[in-house]
Write a protein that holds these residues in place. Structure first.
Motif, PDB file in Angstrom:
ATOM      1  N   PRO A 144       0.394  -1.214   0.301  1.00 37.58           N
ATOM      2  CA  PRO A 144      -0.336  -0.322  -0.045  1.00 37.58           C
ATOM      3  C   PRO A 144       0.576   0.839   0.076  1.00 37.58           C
ATOM      4  CG  PRO A 144      -0.870  -1.921   0.799  1.00 37.58           C
ATOM      5  CD  PRO A 144       0.617  -2.639   1.231  1.00 37.58           C
ATOM      6  N   ILE A 145       2.060   1.898   0.640  1.00 38.74           N
ATOM      7  CA  ILE A 145       2.581   1.990   0.631  1.00 38.74           C
ATOM      8  C   ILE A 145       2.976   3.171  -0.861  1.00 38.74           C
ATOM      9  CG2 ILE A 145       5.002   1.556   0.839  1.00 38.74           C
ATOM     10  CD1 ILE A 145       3.890   4.702   2.646  1.00 38.74           C
ATOM     11  N   ILE A 166      -7.016  -5.630  -1.046  1.00 37.66           N
ATOM     12  CA  ILE A 166      -7.164  -4.192  -1.310  1.00 37.66           C
ATOM     13  C   ILE A 166      -6.637  -3.664  -0.676  1.00 37.66           C
ATOM     14  CG2 ILE A 166      -9.192  -4.133   0.039  1.00 37.66           C
ATOM     15  CD1 ILE A 166     -10.340  -2.711  -2.492  1.00 37.66           C
ATOM     16  N   SER A 167      -6.536  -2.014  -1.179  1.00 40.92           N
ATOM     17  CA  SER A 167      -5.401  -0.885  -0.438  1.00 40.92           C
ATOM     18  C   SER A 167      -6.324  -0.101  -1.499  1.00 40.92           C
ATOM     19  CB  SER A 167      -4.123  -1.118  -1.267  1.00 40.92           C
ATOM     20  OG  SER A 167      -3.321   0.433  -0.983  1.00 40.92           O
ATOM     21  N   LEU A 168      -6.944   1.459  -0.203  1.00 44.20           N
ATOM     22  CA  LEU A 168      -7.593   2.496  -0.663  1.00 44.20           C
ATOM     23  C   LEU A 168      -7.280   3.757   1.263  1.00 44.20           C
ATOM     24  CD1 LEU A 168     -10.713   1.623   0.910  1.00 44.20           C
ATOM     25  CD2 LEU A 168      -9.696  -0.086   0.838  1.00 44.20           C
ATOM     26  N   GLU A 172      -8.646   9.829   5.039  1.00 46.19           N
ATOM     27  CA  GLU A 172      -7.171  10.527   4.682  1.00 46.19           C
ATOM     28  C   GLU A 172      -6.157   9.279   5.606  1.00 46.19           C
ATOM     29  OE1 GLU A 172      -7.667  14.262   6.503  1.00 46.19           O
ATOM     30  OE2 GLU A 172      -8.460  15.176   5.319  1.00 46.19           O
ATOM     31  N   LYS A 173      -6.643   8.820   5.704  1.00 45.08           N
ATOM     32  CA  LYS A 173      -5.255   7.327   6.110  1.00 45.08           C
ATOM     33  C   LYS A 173      -5.829   6.128   5.061  1.00 45.08           C
ATOM     34  CE  LYS A 173      -4.662   8.293  11.186  1.00 45.08           C
ATOM     35  NZ  LYS A 173      -4.888   7.759  12.424  1.00 45.08           N
ATOM     36  N   ARG A 174      -4.346   5.057   4.757  1.00 47.98           N
ATOM     37  CA  ARG A 174      -4.191   4.334   3.529  1.00 47.98           C
ATOM     38  C   ARG A 174      -5.051   2.894   4.303  1.00 47.98           C
ATOM     39  NH1 ARG A 174      -4.575   4.430  -0.974  1.00 47.98           N
ATOM     40  NH2 ARG A 174      -4.149   2.655  -2.176  1.00 47.98           N
ATOM     41  N   VAL A 336      -2.306   0.658   8.150  1.00 49.03           N
ATOM     42  CA  VAL A 336      -2.470  -0.566   6.621  1.00 49.03           C
ATOM     43  C   VAL A 336      -1.602  -2.027   7.932  1.00 49.03           C
ATOM     44  CG1 VAL A 336      -1.433  -2.078   5.206  1.00 49.03           C
ATOM     45  CG2 VAL A 336      -1.731   0.496   5.099  1.00 49.03           C
ATOM     46  N   THR A 337      -0.905  -1.722   8.728  1.00 47.19           N
ATOM     47  CA  THR A 337      -0.808  -3.321   8.899  1.00 47.19           C
ATOM     48  C   THR A 337      -1.344  -3.233  10.158  1.00 47.19           C
ATOM     49  OG1 THR A 337       1.369  -2.240  10.412  1.00 47.19           O
ATOM     50  CG2 THR A 337       1.289  -3.218   7.735  1.00 47.19           C
TER      51      THR A 337
END
Length: 351
Positions: A144-145, A166-168, A172-174, A336-337
């Motif tokens: 995602p980065i 999936i990444s989105l 305002e945060k991933r 993300v993690t």
């Protein structure tokens, strides 16, 4: 004056399709160019070793770690020679995941970085996941980065590999997470039909949906969990395959039912996060039957890029993770993690 960085990204996924090698130039954190890329198919011997490594003793696994590192380094060396590559600032390797149990604070990717460096005579960055797990994160997904900085024009990025993830952006945060298994399961049943994978989804298309099986799979606890969350082969073997194998139906029906289940799970995420368009990459894009089922279940605009991005986006982004690591920039996002903080992860082996 632009200072370009030239590096090689290596990706070996859980579906064991082969080793993806991507030679890329980065001019900054927002611009890249894939200069050369190819996939090295694994021999049947390597495919068997990597598939069964989770059963190995500690000593045998340590030996395989070094052997696989030598193999990776040799492939990089030959790739450089074959393509007459003149400048490589570093090699960035994902490794091969053998164990992934972040809830127990460990994850293991083999492909010894020192062995890679020795064989290809290049600086190597590897072991991207361990630090994140120790910091309380899932150690995944790490792509995602790259989605955030290199592919920001899309609402979401979906990868269809051994697992779909999936990444989105959300508030305002991933955010990113694994959705469900895909190729790791489809390949498993395709092999029982004599093929390494279900080309274009033809086996699945011949089958019939078993609604009871699909409903039972949809009730798996993982799908009820909130992010961050990630999947590993151990979960597939103990939770997913045991359910499918309890049904006395044809392999084609199992594949068809799994495709339906996967499409439903992906569509559920599209709907949950109100996604309008999605960039889809990874080997699963080649499964035309799955893609067509997904299109019929959703109104989301599905964008499938050129072959280089379909096949080598993960290798590209692992090169990007290495790029940010050698510049001591954040390459793992806590949003993300689930780690305790953002951080710059990866072990560097200098010659």
């Amino acid at each position: 004056m632009i200072n370009s960085t030239f590096c090689i990204g290596l990706m070996s996924g859980t579906s064991l399709d082969g080793l993806d090698i991507c030679y890329v130039r980065f001019d900054d954190d927002n611009y890249f160019e894939i200069l050369q890329a190819e996939t090295i198919n694994y021999s049947s011997d390597w495919r068997t070793k990597l598939a069964e490594a989770y059963k190995y003793s500690a000593m045998d696994l340590c030996q395989l770690d070094v052997e696989f590192g030598y193999f990776l380094g040799e492939q990089v060396k030959e790739f450089i020679q074959r393509n007459d590559i003149q400048q490589v600032d570093f090699v960035s390797s994902h490794g091969q995941t053998i164990f992934h149990q972040p809830q127990k604070s460990f994850t293991l990717q083999i492909g010894n970085g020192a062995a890679i460096a020795l064989r290809c005579q290049q600086k190597v960055v590897c072991d991207f996941r361990k630090q994140d797990v120790v910091l309380g994160g899932q150690g995944a997904p790490l792509v995602p980065i790259g989605d955030e900085l290199l592919f920001s024009k899309y609402d979401a990025c979906l990868n269809l590999g051994g697992f779909s993830n999936i990444s989105l952006n959300r508030k305002e945060k991933r955010i990113a997470f694994d959705i469900c298994p895909i190729n790791i399961v489809l390949n498993h049943y395709s092999k029982q039909l004599g093929k390494e994978y279900d080309e274009n989804g033809v086996f699945a298309e011949q089958g019939k949906v078993n609604n009871e099986l699909v409903a039972e799979l949809n009730e798996l606890e993982f799908y009820q969990q909130s992010f961050p969350k990630s999947l590993g082969y151990e979960w597939v073997e103990s939770k997913f395959l045991t359910i499918v194998d309890n049904y006395d139906i044809s392999l084609e029906d199992k594949l068809r039912s799994c495709v339906e289940h996967f499409a439903i799970q992906v569509q559920n995420i599209f709907a949950l996060y109100d996604i309008n368009n999605v960039l889809i990459t990874g080997g699963g894009v080649r499964n035309l039957f799955f893609i067509n089922r997904l299109r019929k279940l959703t109104n989301v605009e599905i964008i499938i890029p050129n072959d280089n991005l379909i096949d080598f986006k993960e290798a590209l982004i692992f090169a990007f993770l290495g790029y940010r690591r050698v510049h001591n920039k954040i390459n793992c996002l806590a949003s993300v993690t689930g780690a305790s903080r953002d951080h710059s992860s990866g072990v560097i082996y200098n010659l």
